[in-house]
Design a protein around this motif. Structure first.
Motif, PDB file in Angstrom:
ATOM      1  N   ARG A  30      36.859  64.484  60.646  1.00  0.00           N
ATOM      2  CA  ARG A  30      37.062  65.320  59.885  1.00  0.00           C
ATOM      3  C   ARG A  30      38.127  64.187  58.673  1.00  0.00           C
ATOM      4  NH1 ARG A  30      40.814  70.212  59.626  1.00  0.00           N
ATOM      5  NH2 ARG A  30      39.048  71.482  59.749  1.00  0.00           N
ATOM      6  N   LEU A  31      37.846  64.373  57.218  1.00  0.00           N
ATOM      7  CA  LEU A  31      37.542  63.242  56.566  1.00  0.00           C
ATOM      8  C   LEU A  31      38.828  64.505  55.717  1.00  0.00           C
ATOM      9  CD1 LEU A  31      34.286  61.184  55.718  1.00  0.00           C
ATOM     10  CD2 LEU A  31      36.005  60.707  56.655  1.00  0.00           C
ATOM     11  N   THR A  32      39.883  64.380  55.247  1.00  0.00           N
ATOM     12  CA  THR A  32      40.876  64.633  54.732  1.00  0.00           C
ATOM     13  C   THR A  32      41.288  63.899  53.270  1.00  0.00           C
ATOM     14  OG1 THR A  32      42.934  63.851  55.669  1.00  0.00           O
ATOM     15  CG2 THR A  32      41.755  65.832  56.578  1.00  0.00           C
ATOM     16  N   ALA A  33      41.817  64.746  52.218  1.00  0.00           N
ATOM     17  CA  ALA A  33      41.982  64.500  50.926  1.00  0.00           C
ATOM     18  C   ALA A  33      40.830  63.571  50.327  1.00  0.00           C
ATOM     19  CB  ALA A  33      43.465  63.396  50.958  1.00  0.00           C
ATOM     20  N   LEU A  34      39.674  64.315  49.986  1.00  0.00           N
ATOM     21  CA  LEU A  34      38.560  63.309  49.487  1.00  0.00           C
ATOM     22  C   LEU A  34      38.483  63.859  48.415  1.00  0.00           C
ATOM     23  CD1 LEU A  34      35.409  62.548  50.575  1.00  0.00           C
ATOM     24  CD2 LEU A  34      34.881  64.670  50.743  1.00  0.00           C
ATOM     25  N   SER A  35      38.693  62.679  47.272  1.00  0.00           N
ATOM     26  CA  SER A  35      38.619  63.060  45.785  1.00  0.00           C
ATOM     27  C   SER A  35      38.026  62.200  44.847  1.00  0.00           C
ATOM     28  CB  SER A  35      39.519  62.920  45.194  1.00  0.00           C
ATOM     29  OG  SER A  35      40.365  61.294  46.049  1.00  0.00           O
ATOM     30  N   PHE A  36      37.422  62.585  44.082  1.00  0.00           N
ATOM     31  CA  PHE A  36      36.142  61.679  43.843  1.00  0.00           C
ATOM     32  C   PHE A  36      36.584  61.431  41.990  1.00  0.00           C
ATOM     33  CE2 PHE A  36      34.600  64.915  45.868  1.00  0.00           C
ATOM     34  CZ  PHE A  36      34.354  64.378  47.278  1.00  0.00           C
ATOM     35  N   SER A  37      35.948  60.552  41.661  1.00  0.00           N
ATOM     36  CA  SER A  37      36.896  60.015  40.206  1.00  0.00           C
ATOM     37  C   SER A  37      35.084  58.729  39.557  1.00  0.00           C
ATOM     38  CB  SER A  37      37.090  58.491  40.259  1.00  0.00           C
ATOM     39  OG  SER A  37      37.471  57.650  40.950  1.00  0.00           O
ATOM     40  N   VAL A  38      35.516  59.218  38.322  1.00  0.00           N
ATOM     41  CA  VAL A  38      33.539  58.061  37.694  1.00  0.00           C
ATOM     42  C   VAL A  38      34.113  57.823  37.148  1.00  0.00           C
ATOM     43  CG1 VAL A  38      33.358  60.318  35.898  1.00  0.00           C
ATOM     44  CG2 VAL A  38      31.505  58.976  36.288  1.00  0.00           C
ATOM     45  N   LEU A  39      33.014  56.245  36.704  1.00  0.00           N
ATOM     46  CA  LEU A  39      33.423  54.892  35.812  1.00  0.00           C
ATOM     47  C   LEU A  39      32.528  54.802  35.444  1.00  0.00           C
ATOM     48  CD1 LEU A  39      34.538  52.598  39.022  1.00  0.00           C
ATOM     49  CD2 LEU A  39      36.068  54.102  37.393  1.00  0.00           C
ATOM     50  N   GLY A  40      32.813  54.941  33.479  1.00  0.00           N
ATOM     51  CA  GLY A  40      31.533  54.651  32.357  1.00  0.00           C
ATOM     52  C   GLY A  40      32.007  56.346  31.602  1.00  0.00           C
ATOM     53  N   ALA A  41      30.794  56.172  31.317  1.00  0.00           N
ATOM     54  CA  ALA A  41      30.480  57.839  30.575  1.00  0.00           C
ATOM     55  C   ALA A  41      30.287  59.052  31.322  1.00  0.00           C
ATOM     56  CB  ALA A  41      29.259  57.931  29.649  1.00  0.00           C
ATOM     57  N   ARG A  59      28.726  68.515  46.973  1.00  0.00           N
ATOM     58  CA  ARG A  59      27.526  68.388  45.612  1.00  0.00           C
ATOM     59  C   ARG A  59      28.967  67.835  44.350  1.00  0.00           C
ATOM     60  NH1 ARG A  59      22.184  69.986  43.960  1.00  0.00           N
ATOM     61  NH2 ARG A  59      22.793  71.523  46.381  1.00  0.00           N
ATOM     62  N   LEU A  60      28.435  66.236  44.009  1.00  0.00           N
ATOM     63  CA  LEU A  60      28.807  65.825  43.097  1.00  0.00           C
ATOM     64  C   LEU A  60      28.263  65.913  41.696  1.00  0.00           C
ATOM     65  CD1 LEU A  60      30.283  62.336  44.329  1.00  0.00           C
ATOM     66  CD2 LEU A  60      30.801  64.854  45.003  1.00  0.00           C
ATOM     67  N   LEU A  61      28.523  66.831  40.554  1.00  0.00           N
ATOM     68  CA  LEU A  61      28.453  67.346  39.062  1.00  0.00           C
ATOM     69  C   LEU A  61      28.364  66.187  38.232  1.00  0.00           C
ATOM     70  CD1 LEU A  61      27.665  70.771  40.009  1.00  0.00           C
ATOM     71  CD2 LEU A  61      26.001  69.176  40.109  1.00  0.00           C
ATOM     72  N   VAL A  62      27.406  65.413  37.630  1.00  0.00           N
ATOM     73  CA  VAL A  62      27.463  65.062  36.664  1.00  0.00           C
ATOM     74  C   VAL A  62      27.101  65.068  35.319  1.00  0.00           C
ATOM     75  CG1 VAL A  62      28.171  62.819  35.784  1.00  0.00           C
ATOM     76  CG2 VAL A  62      27.736  62.913  38.031  1.00  0.00           C
ATOM     77  N   SER A  63      28.005  65.667  34.033  1.00  0.00           N
ATOM     78  CA  SER A  63      27.469  65.889  32.620  1.00  0.00           C
ATOM     79  C   SER A  63      28.589  64.841  31.865  1.00  0.00           C
ATOM     80  CB  SER A  63      28.476  66.969  32.848  1.00  0.00           C
ATOM     81  OG  SER A  63      29.891  67.513  32.397  1.00  0.00           O
ATOM     82  N   GLY A  64      27.585  65.207  30.599  1.00  0.00           N
ATOM     83  CA  GLY A  64      27.969  64.202  29.710  1.00  0.00           C
ATOM     84  C   GLY A  64      26.596  64.363  28.643  1.00  0.00           C
ATOM     85  N   GLN A  65      26.351  64.054  27.741  1.00  0.00           N
ATOM     86  CA  GLN A  65      25.259  64.137  26.738  1.00  0.00           C
ATOM     87  C   GLN A  65      25.104  62.890  26.823  1.00  0.00           C
ATOM     88  OE1 GLN A  65      25.777  65.416  22.608  1.00  0.00           O
ATOM     89  NE2 GLN A  65      26.296  67.353  23.345  1.00  0.00           N
ATOM     90  N   ILE A  72      28.822  55.488  37.863  1.00  0.00           N
ATOM     91  CA  ILE A  72      29.648  54.788  39.191  1.00  0.00           C
ATOM     92  C   ILE A  72      30.692  55.498  40.056  1.00  0.00           C
ATOM     93  CG2 ILE A  72      31.553  53.260  40.945  1.00  0.00           C
ATOM     94  CD1 ILE A  72      29.872  50.938  38.692  1.00  0.00           C
ATOM     95  N   VAL A  73      30.600  56.084  40.875  1.00  0.00           N
ATOM     96  CA  VAL A  73      32.040  57.592  41.151  1.00  0.00           C
ATOM     97  C   VAL A  73      32.356  56.899  42.355  1.00  0.00           C
ATOM     98  CG1 VAL A  73      31.385  59.563  42.532  1.00  0.00           C
ATOM     99  CG2 VAL A  73      29.802  59.253  40.856  1.00  0.00           C
ATOM    100  N   VAL A  74      33.839  56.830  42.366  1.00  0.00           N
ATOM    101  CA  VAL A  74      34.207  56.229  43.843  1.00  0.00           C
ATOM    102  C   VAL A  74      35.018  57.079  44.643  1.00  0.00           C
ATOM    103  CG1 VAL A  74      36.646  55.166  44.004  1.00  0.00           C
ATOM    104  CG2 VAL A  74      35.205  54.284  41.904  1.00  0.00           C
ATOM    105  N   VAL A  75      34.822  57.254  45.750  1.00  0.00           N
ATOM    106  CA  VAL A  75      35.199  57.763  46.439  1.00  0.00           C
ATOM    107  C   VAL A  75      36.065  58.329  47.432  1.00  0.00           C
ATOM    108  CG1 VAL A  75      34.506  59.763  48.604  1.00  0.00           C
ATOM    109  CG2 VAL A  75      32.828  58.791  46.890  1.00  0.00           C
ATOM    110  N   ARG A  88      33.155  53.031  46.479  1.00  0.00           N
ATOM    111  CA  ARG A  88      31.914  52.872  45.328  1.00  0.00           C
ATOM    112  C   ARG A  88      30.799  53.085  45.978  1.00  0.00           C
ATOM    113  NH1 ARG A  88      33.741  49.050  40.988  1.00  0.00           N
ATOM    114  NH2 ARG A  88      31.466  48.837  40.126  1.00  0.00           N
ATOM    115  N   ILE A  89      30.106  54.392  45.483  1.00  0.00           N
ATOM    116  CA  ILE A  89      28.509  54.734  44.913  1.00  0.00           C
ATOM    117  C   ILE A  89      28.179  54.242  43.572  1.00  0.00           C
ATOM    118  CG2 ILE A  89      27.221  56.540  44.391  1.00  0.00           C
ATOM    119  CD1 ILE A  89      28.870  58.230  46.684  1.00  0.00           C
ATOM    120  N   THR A  90      26.324  53.809  43.141  1.00  0.00           N
ATOM    121  CA  THR A  90      25.758  53.478  42.286  1.00  0.00           C
ATOM    122  C   THR A  90      24.642  54.774  42.612  1.00  0.00           C
ATOM    123  OG1 THR A  90      26.830  51.298  41.695  1.00  0.00           O
ATOM    124  CG2 THR A  90      24.844  52.029  40.597  1.00  0.00           C
TER     125      THR A  90
END
Length: 91
Positions: A30-41, A59-65, A72-75, A88-90
């Protein structure tokens, strides 16, 4: 003291990248305190830190124009023993 290698507990589905990425917990833990951040636009829809049981998905949803070709998403998560990990996920 040397720690044993720890395999990344996730499989990644990138069929809809860069707009969506699905992570599945393929570990027996069981993985706890799972959080995500995006690097860049781009913006990553965030929520309170999650708990991800074995076999469950997020499911990670990325938005932006103007999403970059490669983002890059940091998990971040904690294992049951309290160890913190970053990955890091590219996409």
């Amino acid at each position: 003291m040397i720690d044993e290698a720890y395999p990344v507990p996730f499989t990644i589905e990138r069929r809809r990248a860069p707009r969506a990425v699905v992570l599945t917990n393929r570990s027996p833990e069981r993985l706890t305190a799972l959080s995500f951040s995006v690097l860049g636009a781009g913006l990553l829809r965030t929520s309170a830190p999650l708990i991800l049981d074995p076999g469950r998905q997020v499911r990670l949803l990325v938005s932006g124009q103007e999403l970059p070709r490669r983002g890059i998403v940091v998990v971040r998560w904690f294992r049951p023993d309290g160890s913190e990990y970053l990955w890091r996920i590219t996409f």
